[in-house]
Design a protein around this motif. Structure first.
Motif, PDB file in Angstrom:
ATOM      1  N   GLN A  48      -5.917  14.273 -23.441  1.00 18.92           N
ATOM      2  CA  GLN A  48      -6.053  14.332 -25.064  1.00 18.92           C
ATOM      3  C   GLN A  48      -5.866  15.998 -25.513  1.00 18.92           C
ATOM      4  N   ASN A  57     -10.662  10.410 -28.489  1.00 13.88           N
ATOM      5  CA  ASN A  57      -9.069   9.862 -28.600  1.00 13.88           C
ATOM      6  C   ASN A  57      -9.460   8.509 -26.879  1.00 13.88           C
ATOM      7  N   ARG A  58      -9.277   9.175 -25.674  1.00 15.72           N
ATOM      8  CA  ARG A  58      -9.937   9.122 -24.623  1.00 15.72           C
ATOM      9  C   ARG A  58     -11.587   7.622 -24.534  1.00 15.72           C
ATOM     10  N   HIS A  59     -10.825   6.080 -24.594  1.00 14.48           N
ATOM     11  CA  HIS A  59     -11.786   5.205 -24.549  1.00 14.48           C
ATOM     12  C   HIS A  59     -13.483   5.789 -22.959  1.00 14.48           C
TER      13      HIS A  59
END
Lengths: 461, 206
Positions: A48, A57-59
């Motif tokens: 990201q 943004n990465r869960h």
């Protein structure tokens, strides 16, 4: 011929590289990957960043953005870069541990020579005039002193190397690092903060001391930024810097030490705060509230009631339906706070005891933590080598017994959890019993270690 | 459809037989009850290994207990062959503690859709396209495109049901006092050990 240490560093690096390669193969062919899922999360976070986005943004990215930045080469070079980096940090930890113990030697030497100087002055005062001649008779020739020096030096080399090997060949930490868990970075930072803390000496110049306080504070701040838990070492560090720590004999004097900070103590607090505020500020500006929530607040509000090694797991699970009872929360949170404060006050008086004290704090934190998985063991396993030479009085049999007990406790728990997790048998009550048993084992180990701790085993002859 | 393994981690195995074999794509839409979850990271990994192609349109928090989560749908894509076998790994969530030892969880058969068939049969519905399974970025989930799929009937829809262990609320009566008691006894005991050692050390210092 390579020296012993170099040889072991290379061997342990090779073992780690083999584990990394093995991991790659298992990941390719097996549905059960070797690599920790968190490693993928961080790598995705790096991706990201590489694309100009926020790592959050990465869960489930719940770490400092620094970690994703460190692992950027995972994207540009090779996905294994991070694991190799962690393995190198593992080696660095061994070197820092070794350095701390070697420094202990110089510090003792320095103290001894100043006490010899003191004696010399006293002596010369007593036998005015003949001082020089008698001095040599009392302390032997310079050559003798040097000889004692070298054998001492070798003893410390041996102790330092031994401590480093205890870390390097710990199978648990090897596997954890090569599965891609970055806690080695935090451990290295904690050790560096201790290293600079110990460089602060009464007989060093004010300026040197302040410089070392700042260095220690920077590493401590970084460690807290990375992983939060080192914050609980702060009180011990703070008490160690007190000028009156040798004169603590009453509550009054203790409070004086605590409430009337000296320059060094203030410097430590300010440096740590500056580092924390700076890093938090920068990442808050870059990534907004999401950063604060995911990497800080989340860790406080997280409620994972699934079964784990913790004494408190079943209590929390049975509680999960109802409201949170403040009294109960307090009753479960207080014991570790009491113990951490107690250790910070009692074991931060000397160079030796503070190293043991920080190890104890880490051990107690893990033992009393509401969530325990095997990764948490690194918190104290990385600090244990510092103090491993203080347990010469433990017999080989006792050591084997303690280690067996520790693993037996975990084995028993895993056995009960297996029936629940994979056989669908309701074994919650048994898991709770096993957790309680494992807790008691940890307390027994703590008691054994404290009772057998001998701060005089690290000394000059 | 059958379930493999036991306990909290299981696998849902679908075996479809097509007669006659047509060159179509097949989509299974599986309703997942709130007491079950799929681990999206695990599914991505299986996707990479070409074991299963799935699309889950939401973020699935794997830590939540049943009472705080909601049911969702998993989309599974495959090509029609003579027989299609898909294995979906499932995990069970914790249930709120109760006085029963087990809770019953039921999973119904999926709905099956076809698309890109040479002959279109019946009314189409818009459902995620096959390429949605390539989405790994959670922010892009919403931008998945939709294609037309046609529902197809099959012979034996069934409901699977299993029992999941539940924490025993009655145990609370002894777990609470014993846990707290032990934690405090341990604390007092260590306090004693620490102070004793500390005295010993400071005697030596003096």
């Amino acid at each position: 011929m390579l020296s012993g240490l170099k040889k072991h560093l290379i061997i342990s690096l090779i073992v780690r590289l083999i584990l990394i390669i093995y991991g790659e193969i298992q990941d390719k062919i097996s549905e059960v990957p070797y690599t920790d899922v968190d490693y993928r999360v961080v790598t995705d976070g790096s991706m990201q960043i590489a694309q100009g986005h926020s790592p959050f943004n990465r869960h489930t990215y719940r770490y400092t953005p620094l970690l994703a930045i460190f692992l950027l080469p995972n994207i540009y070079l090779h996905p294994c870069f991070g694991k190799i980096l962690f393995a190198i940090f593992d080696l660095a930890i061994a070197l820092i541990i070794r350095k701390i113990i070697i420094e202990e030697y110089y510090s003792l030497l320095l103290n001894q020579s100043t006490s010899i100087e003191d004696n010399k002055v006293k002596f010369e005062k007593k036998f005015n005039g003949n001082g020089n001649k008698n001095k040599f008779r009392l302390f032997g020739s310079k050559k003798d002193m040097k000889l004692i020096g070298t054998s001492d030096r070798m003893k410390f080399e041996r102790m330092a190397n031994f401590a480093a090997y205890v870390w390097l060949y710990n199978p648990l930490t090897m596997i954890i690092a090569t599965r891609g868990n970055g806690d080695a970075i935090t451990s290295a930072l904690v050790l560096l903060s201790i290293f600079y803390l110990l460089k602060i000496q009464d007989n060093a110049s004010e300026k040197d001391n302040e410089r070392n306080v700042i260095k220690s504070g920077i590493f401590h701040g970084l460690a807290i930024h990375l992983r939060l838990y080192p914050i609980f070492f702060s009180l011990a560090y703070y008490m160690y810097l007190s000028d009156n720590k040798y004169q603590i004999n009453s509550i009054q004097s203790l409070l004086n030490c605590f409430l009337k900070p000296n320059r060094k103590q203030i410097f430590l607090i300010l440096t740590v705060l500056k580092v924390l505020i700076f890093l938090t500020g920068v990442f808050y500006l870059l990534y907004d509230y999401k950063y604060l929530y995911e990497s800080i607040i989340y860790h406080f509000v997280r409620k994972d009631t699934r079964h784990n090694f913790s004494l408190y797991f079943y209590l929390q699970y049975l509680n999960s339906g109802g409201k949170v009872n403040i009294l109960e929360k307090l009753l479960t949170f207080m014991p570790q706070i009491v113990l951490i404060i107690l250790i910070s006050f009692h074991f931060s008086r000397t160079r030796q005891t503070i190293q043991f004290g920080v190890f104890l704090i880490a051990f107690i934190m893990v033992t009393y933590n509401p969530v325990i998985t095997s990764q948490y063991f690194v918190w104290f396993l990385s600090l244990f080598p510092l103090t491993v030479n203080n347990f010469r009085s433990l017999s080989f049999k006792q050591i084997i017994m303690l280690i067996t007990l520790w693993f037996a406790g975990q084995g028993m728990w895993l056995f009960c959890a297996y029936f629940l997790e994979f056989k669908g048998i309701n074994s919650f009550d048994f898991i709770w019993l096993a957790s309680t048993f494992f807790f008691i084992i940890n307390i027994v180990i703590l008691q054994m270690l404290i009772e057998n701790y001998d701060d005089s085993s690290i000394k000059l002859k | 459809m059958e379930i493999l393994n036991s306990g909290f981690h299981r696998e849902l195995k679908y075996s479809l037989k097509f007669a006659p074999v047509i060159s179509c794509e097949v989509l299974l839409v599986q309703e997942i009850p709130s007491s079950v979850y799929v681990d999206v990271d695990q599914l991505f990994n299986l996707n990479k290994l070409n074991k299963i192609k799935t699309f889950v349109p939401y973020y699935i928090d794997v830590e939540l207990p049943t009472s705080k989560s909601s049911p969702f749908k998993v989309y599974m894509f495959e090509n029609v062959r003579k027989s299609v076998n898909i294995t979906l790994p499932l995990h069970f969530r914790y249930h709120e503690p109760s006085d029963k030892k087990f809770n019953r969880v039921e999973i119904e058969s999926p709905k099956i859709y076809l698309s890109n068939c040479p002959v279109s049969r019946g009314q189409g519905v818009l459902l995620p396209c096959r390429n949605s399974s390539e989405i790994t970025d959670f922010l892009e989930l919403a931008s998945a495109s939709f294609c037309e799929w046609t529902e197809t009937q099959y012979s034996t829809p069934i409901t699977l049901s299993f029992l999941i262990p539940v924490g025993n609320i009655k145990s609370y009566a002894f777990v609470l006092p014993i846990t707290i008691f032990i934690s405090w006894i341990a604390c007092l005991f260590l306090t004693y050990v620490i102070i004793k050692k500390s005295r010993e050390i400071s005697k030596k210092v003096l």
